[in-house]
Scaffold this active site. Structure first.
Site, PDB file in Angstrom:
ATOM      1  N   ASP A  19      -5.364  -0.446   7.820  1.00 53.92           N
ATOM      2  CA  ASP A  19      -4.983  -1.675   7.055  1.00 53.92           C
ATOM      3  C   ASP A  19      -4.964  -2.654   7.772  1.00 53.92           C
ATOM      4  OD1 ASP A  19      -4.832   0.381   5.137  1.00 53.92           O
ATOM      5  OD2 ASP A  19      -2.697  -0.296   4.585  1.00 53.92           O
ATOM      6  N   LYS A 105      -7.742   2.565  -0.637  1.00 57.14           N
ATOM      7  CA  LYS A 105      -6.377   3.229  -1.166  1.00 57.14           C
ATOM      8  C   LYS A 105      -5.736   2.200  -2.204  1.00 57.14           C
ATOM      9  CE  LYS A 105      -3.464   2.358   2.676  1.00 57.14           C
ATOM     10  NZ  LYS A 105      -2.591   1.324   2.308  1.00 57.14           N
ATOM     11  N   CYS A 144       2.511   1.841   6.169  1.00 55.08           N
ATOM     12  CA  CYS A 144       1.185   2.560   6.049  1.00 55.08           C
ATOM     13  C   CYS A 144       0.839   3.443   7.203  1.00 55.08           C
ATOM     14  CB  CYS A 144       0.058   1.617   5.368  1.00 55.08           C
ATOM     15  SG  CYS A 144       0.142   0.949   4.081  1.00 55.08           S
TER      16      CYS A 144
HETATM   17  C1  VGL Z   1       1.393  -1.995   3.357  1.00 56.80           C
HETATM   18  C2  VGL Z   1       3.093  -3.217   2.370  1.00 56.80           C
HETATM   19  C3  VGL Z   1       2.226  -3.146   1.290  1.00 56.80           C
HETATM   20  C4  VGL Z   1       0.841  -1.383   4.819  1.00 56.80           C
HETATM   21  C5  VGL Z   1       0.737  -1.936   2.308  1.00 56.80           C
HETATM   22  O1  VGL Z   1      -0.354  -1.473   4.850  1.00 56.80           O
HETATM   23  O2  VGL Z   1       1.708  -1.159   5.764  1.00 56.80           O
HETATM   24  N1  VGL Z   1       2.724  -2.586   3.238  1.00 56.80           N
HETATM   25  N2  VGL Z   1       1.257  -2.536   1.083  1.00 56.80           N
END
Ligand code: VGL
Ligand code: ZN
Length: 198
Positions: A19, A105, A144
């Site tokens: 991410d 995802k 994540c």
């Molecule tokens: C994430 C909060 C909401 C992450 C993803 O990638 O850690 N954190 N969505």
């Protein structure tokens, strides 16, 4: 550093960049403090993986505009990583190879996944390239990265946590350190780039 601890890249290794998207960097809608620091840090590992022609994966949060994790839908987060927007793009400085396998995802409105393994074919794609040991870094340590590492260990992969290439959201102070402790308790080994054999 003790050279006997030096890590040699080998067949079966795969890198997972979790991410590393604009919305999680400073200026983004869900900015992770110092999130931009993971870009050059992952760059070192990406160069090493390229030198050994080892596989690279990049997960991304890829939400619809009305995703259940957003505050307007009763979730806890501001809107972020809406599919197709600038905020959902990988950080411009992230030097992914053209062969990188992108795993999207949390793409449906009603389901969230902090783990790259949740509702995706990541495990199958890793097995397809015969990966057994995963080098995992990215954003965010306490969401994540934590959940991806937990699922990787649960699926039987060895995990090297890239301690110099992760940053935490820290909704609560200390969440990042607690997440790293938890990953190590579960069996991940924390490493830094200097631990790789030159
Ligand atoms: C994430 C909060 C909401 C992450 C993803 O990638 O850690 N954190 N969505
Ligand atoms: Zn999200």
């Amino acid at each position: 550093m003790n050279p006997s601890l030096s890590i040699r890249l080998q067949t079966g290794d795969a890198l997972i960049a979790v991410d590393v998207q604009n919305d999680f960097l400073p200026g983004g809608s869900l900015a992770v403090p110092q999130g931009d620091a993971v870009v050059p840090a992952l760059g070192h590992y990406l160069a090493a993986f390229a030198a050994y022609a080892l596989p690279v994966f990049a997960t991304r949060d890829w939400h619809p505009p009305d995703h259940c994790s957003f505050k307007a839908q009763g979730g806890i987060w501001p809107p972020h990583c809406v599919a197709g927007t600038y905020g959902a793009e990988f950080a411009p400085g992230l030097a992914l190879p053209p062969t990188a396998i992108v795993i999207s995802k949390a793409t449906a409105p009603g389901t969230d996944s902090y783990s790259g393994f949740g509702g995706t074919d990541l495990a199958a794609r890793l097995r397809a390239v015969h990966a057994t040991r995963l080098f995992i870094g990215g954003l965010a340590t306490d969401y994540c990265v934590l959940n991806t590492v937990r699922d990787a260990l649960g699926a039987g992969f060895a995990v090297l946590l890239l301690a110099d290439a992760i940053r935490a959201v820290e909704l609560k102070s200390g969440d990042g350190a607690r997440a790293q402790d938890e990953m190590q308790r579960l069996g991940a080994r924390a490493i830094c780039y200097e631990d790789l054999e030159p």
